[in-house]
Scaffold this motif. Structure first.
Motif, short mmCIF file in Angstrom:
data_model
loop_
_atom_site.label_atom_id
_atom_site.label_comp_id
_atom_site.label_asym_id
_atom_site.label_seq_id
_atom_site.Cartn_x
_atom_site.Cartn_y
_atom_site.Cartn_z
N ASP A 157 15.76 38.82 89.97
CA ASP A 157 16.44 40.08 89.67
C ASP A 157 17.35 39.90 88.46
O ASP A 157 17.62 40.86 87.73
CB ASP A 157 17.26 40.52 90.89
N LYS A 207 16.91 41.12 84.73
CA LYS A 207 17.32 42.48 84.31
C LYS A 207 18.66 42.45 83.56
O LYS A 207 19.05 43.44 82.95
CB LYS A 207 17.42 43.40 85.54
N SER A 208 19.36 41.33 83.63
CA SER A 208 20.65 41.22 82.94
C SER A 208 20.59 40.32 81.71
O SER A 208 21.61 40.03 81.10
CB SER A 208 21.72 40.70 83.91
N LEU A 210 21.17 46.79 91.00
CA LEU A 210 20.76 45.39 90.86
C LEU A 210 21.42 44.61 92.00
O LEU A 210 22.42 45.06 92.55
CB LEU A 210 21.22 44.81 89.52
N SER A 254 25.92 45.17 89.34
CA SER A 254 26.55 45.49 88.05
C SER A 254 26.17 46.89 87.56
O SER A 254 26.90 47.51 86.79
CB SER A 254 26.15 44.45 87.00
N ARG A 255 25.02 47.38 87.98
CA ARG A 255 24.58 48.73 87.59
C ARG A 255 23.39 49.11 88.45
O ARG A 255 22.90 48.30 89.23
CB ARG A 255 24.20 48.77 86.11
N GLU A 289 19.38 50.18 88.98
CA GLU A 289 18.12 49.72 88.41
C GLU A 289 17.41 50.86 87.69
O GLU A 289 17.52 52.01 88.11
CB GLU A 289 17.28 49.26 89.61
#
Lengths: 185, 185
Positions: A21, A24-25, B32, B36-37, B39
């Motif tokens: 995951d 995605k960062s 996520l 943090s934010r 998806e």
């Protein structure tokens, strides 16, 4: 691949799927086409898999499109540990390679052994850029940011003062190595 | 698929590949794992394709994993026009279906005809959720947000006051329809 069917294996597989995951960062240099923000490596990997799916008839050589798609899905996972290194930036290549190989060991190593080995082998094949599948995958990995930069009037090239010659040199041969010449390209 | 090899076809294919960049801006409910934010649907599609690749031996029925991966890569593209509609929100289902079908016509219609038809058929197969490949793909589409919500201590369930029974009802049968029971799941 019997070891992927045990009940411990499912814990390993879900651990891996949660771990990735983080891709995605990992933020890349290239912007989205609407320039609202920079692209991350997970959505980039999706986009490349779609490039492969759509442009599969455009490889110069015989390819196995299903392997190419899988290769592109996993090609950037090592960046979770090793970061993204744009081709226009000068970096210590051997240190970078070392970091990526360690990342491959750690991250694919979360999986049941046979599956981890399968993914590692696919990633090394991509990195080596020798097999037909890897050459095609690599050419798409160059083509997609090029298309983004053209669609955003220069994008990261203008920003990084990259010259026309540098673009030709860094993209040209890799793209033409895997893709038949088409239209005005 | 001869029409994908013409020089006009490449323009259509690149148009489609630029158009789907917008899937990176469709924001889902699920966060996520690091919270943090939220998806987006492009990186979600990548993650699901990885779920399929990793969990391919866990389907109850015989599946073609390469078709499942392609199905998951394209399954949310209609959201570019029709938006994302979380399963816990009440929406007008027939209006939503209509909007998604129009989106499929428009977006897959950007491609050379034979290729557009191929992708549309794959998307309709996913939506119908009847074939083995589609049932497995759908079960992963439910499993991934469930894993996220478990990893984030309830996540969007807590936020949306979703009950245990609703989770069971909305995820349970779809997941168990495609995946063999494993471990504590």
């Amino acid at each position: 691949m019997l070891d992927t069917k045990s009940s411990y294996a499912i814990e390993q597989q879900l651990h891996f799927l949660r771990e990735i995951d983080q891709l995605k960062s990992v933020i890349r240099k290239s912007p989205l086409i609407d320039q609202s923000r920079r692209e991350n490596s997970a959505e980039h990997s999706w986009h490349l898999a779609m490039y492969a799916f759509i442009l599969k008839d455009r490889s110069d050589k015989e390819i196995n499109i299903d392997r190419v798609i899988k290769m592109l899905l996993i090609h950037d996972i090592v960046e979770i540990d090793a970061g993204d290194h744009p081709i226009h930036e000068t970096t210590d290549n051997s240190a970078q390679e070392e970091a990526e190989q360690q990342a491959a060991e750690r991250i694919f190593g979360l999986l049941p052994t046979s599956q981890g080995e399968e993914l590692k082998a696919l990633w090394y094949e991509f990195e080596a850029a020798e097999s037909n599948d890897a050459v095609f995958a690599k050419s798409l990995d160059r083509l997609q940011p090029l298309i983004h930069n053209v669609a955003t009037e220069g994008g990261t090239w203008v920003e990084g003062k990259v010259t026309h010659e540098q673009v030709e040199q860094r993209y040209g041969s890799v793209i033409s190595g895997g893709l038949r010449r088409f239209g005005r390209w």
